[in-house]
Design a protein around this motif. Structure first.
Motif, PDB file in Angstrom:
ATOM      1  N   UNK A  98      -5.371   3.857   7.898  1.00 16.30           N
ATOM      2  CA  UNK A  98      -4.432   4.563   7.043  1.00 16.30           C
ATOM      3  C   UNK A  98      -3.396   3.593   6.502  1.00 16.30           C
ATOM      4  N   UNK A  99      -2.663   4.016   5.492  1.00 18.53           N
ATOM      5  CA  UNK A  99      -1.634   3.153   4.917  1.00 18.53           C
ATOM      6  C   UNK A  99      -0.521   2.926   5.925  1.00 18.53           C
ATOM      7  N   UNK A 100       0.120   1.759   5.814  1.00 23.73           N
ATOM      8  CA  UNK A 100       1.199   1.394   6.723  1.00 23.73           C
ATOM      9  C   UNK A 100       2.506   1.222   5.947  1.00 23.73           C
ATOM     10  N   UNK A 101       3.608   1.298   6.679  1.00 26.91           N
ATOM     11  CA  UNK A 101       4.922   1.086   6.046  1.00 26.91           C
ATOM     12  C   UNK A 101       5.840   0.287   6.964  1.00 26.91           C
ATOM     13  N   UNK A 102       5.230  -0.559   7.804  1.00 28.51           N
ATOM     14  CA  UNK A 102       6.018  -1.315   8.782  1.00 28.51           C
ATOM     15  C   UNK A 102       6.906  -2.361   8.112  1.00 28.51           C
ATOM     16  N   UNK A 103       6.306  -3.256   7.332  1.00 28.91           N
ATOM     17  CA  UNK A 103       7.075  -4.314   6.667  1.00 28.91           C
ATOM     18  C   UNK A 103       7.158  -4.044   5.161  1.00 28.91           C
ATOM     19  N   UNK A 104       6.009  -3.923   4.537  1.00 30.28           N
ATOM     20  CA  UNK A 104       5.937  -3.598   3.109  1.00 30.28           C
ATOM     21  C   UNK A 104       5.163  -2.293   2.985  1.00 30.28           C
ATOM     22  N   UNK A 105       5.738  -1.329   2.308  1.00 27.56           N
ATOM     23  CA  UNK A 105       5.088  -0.014   2.234  1.00 27.56           C
ATOM     24  C   UNK A 105       3.831  -0.062   1.379  1.00 27.56           C
ATOM     25  N   UNK A 106       2.749   0.428   1.953  1.00 27.78           N
ATOM     26  CA  UNK A 106       1.482   0.527   1.234  1.00 27.78           C
ATOM     27  C   UNK A 106       1.374   1.921   0.619  1.00 27.78           C
ATOM     28  N   UNK A 107       0.778   1.993  -0.558  1.00 28.77           N
ATOM     29  CA  UNK A 107       0.662   3.288  -1.229  1.00 28.77           C
ATOM     30  C   UNK A 107      -0.763   3.819  -1.269  1.00 28.77           C
ATOM     31  N   UNK A 108      -1.752   2.931  -1.142  1.00 30.58           N
ATOM     32  CA  UNK A 108      -3.135   3.406  -1.185  1.00 30.58           C
ATOM     33  C   UNK A 108      -4.037   2.502  -0.356  1.00 30.58           C
ATOM     34  N   UNK A 109      -5.128   3.090   0.145  1.00 26.76           N
ATOM     35  CA  UNK A 109      -6.139   2.367   0.912  1.00 26.76           C
ATOM     36  C   UNK A 109      -7.490   2.843   0.408  1.00 26.76           C
ATOM     37  N   UNK A 110      -8.435   1.913   0.249  1.00 28.98           N
ATOM     38  CA  UNK A 110      -9.720   2.303  -0.330  1.00 28.98           C
ATOM     39  C   UNK A 110     -10.830   1.376   0.143  1.00 28.98           C
ATOM     40  N   UNK A 111     -12.059   1.913   0.121  1.00 28.98           N
ATOM     41  CA  UNK A 111     -13.233   1.109   0.439  1.00 28.98           C
ATOM     42  C   UNK A 111     -13.596   0.249  -0.763  1.00 28.98           C
ATOM     43  N   UNK A 112     -13.774  -1.032  -0.510  1.00 26.27           N
ATOM     44  CA  UNK A 112     -14.149  -1.986  -1.549  1.00 26.27           C
ATOM     45  C   UNK A 112     -15.669  -2.072  -1.561  1.00 26.27           C
ATOM     46  N   UNK A 113     -16.313  -1.057  -2.159  1.00 29.60           N
ATOM     47  CA  UNK A 113     -17.758  -0.910  -2.010  1.00 29.60           C
ATOM     48  C   UNK A 113     -18.554  -2.017  -2.696  1.00 29.60           C
ATOM     49  N   UNK A 114     -17.967  -2.700  -3.669  1.00 28.31           N
ATOM     50  CA  UNK A 114     -18.698  -3.799  -4.313  1.00 28.31           C
ATOM     51  C   UNK A 114     -18.949  -4.943  -3.334  1.00 28.31           C
ATOM     52  N   UNK A 115     -18.212  -4.955  -2.218  1.00 35.19           N
ATOM     53  CA  UNK A 115     -18.397  -5.990  -1.204  1.00 35.19           C
ATOM     54  C   UNK A 115     -19.002  -5.440   0.098  1.00 35.19           C
ATOM     55  N   UNK A 116     -19.203  -4.133   0.171  1.00 36.53           N
ATOM     56  CA  UNK A 116     -19.863  -3.542   1.341  1.00 36.53           C
ATOM     57  C   UNK A 116     -21.375  -3.729   1.210  1.00 36.53           C
TER      58      UNK A 116
END
Length: 206
Positions: A98-116
């Motif tokens: 899931x997205x994190x907000x510990x140091x720098x807030x993340x807004x989105x997370x996604x599968x990079x399927x072109x590299x899967x």
């Protein structure tokens, strides 16, 4: 003598076939036909592959949180691999993040399927799935990149954090990374080089 040669050819053919693998991306209708779309998140991509262990369904799901009528962001992802057991499914492994907000807030997370990928990377007759996903910040910069290789049911991860400043950039392989076969490590090294070149990122320690 001729019969002996034929027997050898037949034996070789059986061995070669038994170690071959097949893999494909499932269509939306195939996902529905296999009753795979009942999970907690919408399916972004689904693979079916067959190797010496059987037939597997690999589901990549993203929660697709609605931001506006024309835009969605993912705050959670999940990958689940099932063994197709005579029409039923046995869960073999799972990945959650899931997205994190510990140091720098993340807004989105996604599968990079072109590299899967779902390939037999070390030619042992078993597929070695590679799952790649990333996160971005609110200014659309890449933050975290994670590459997970599944080998004989165990996960081997590379965790990277991208940052303009050296002190906040990192690139770490799991302690058990060197247990992977050399062919798999070479494949992942080539994948890293490809990602660096195509995405113009460093993927290294500060």
């Amino acid at each position: 003598m001729k019969n002996f040669i034929l027997l050898l050819f037949f034996s070789y053919s059986v061995i070669s076939f038994s170690q071959s693998v097949q893999s494909k991306i499932l269509t939306k209708s195939e996902i529905t036909e296999r009753d795979l779309d009942g999970g907690k998140f919408p399916i972004f991509r689904a693979y079916e592959y067959q190797d010496k262990g059987g037939v597997y369904e690999l589901i990549l799901s993203e929660n697709q949180k609605v931001i506006s009528p024309k835009d969605t962001l993912n705050t959670r992802i999940e990958a689940i691999c099932y063994l197709n057991d005579h029409g039923g499914y046995i869960e073999k492994w799972k990945i959650n993040d899931l997205v994190e907000s510990a140091e720098v807030e993340e807004t989105t997370i996604w599968f990079w399927t072109k590299y899967c990928s779902t390939q037999d990377l070390d030619d042992d007759g078993y597929v070695d799935p590679v799952i790649v996903y990333g996160t971005k910040t609110d200014d659309d910069n890449l933050r975290r990149i994670k590459i997970i290789t599944i080998y004989k049911g165990k996960k081997y991860a590379i965790r990277a954090v991208e940052c303009d400043l050296d002190y906040c950039r990192s690139f770490k392989k799991d302690k058990n990374w060197n247990l992977l076969p050399q062919k798999i490590k070479i494949h992942i090294d080539q994948l890293l080089a490809k990602i660096r070149k195509e995405q113009h990122i460093l993927l290294k320690d500060g």
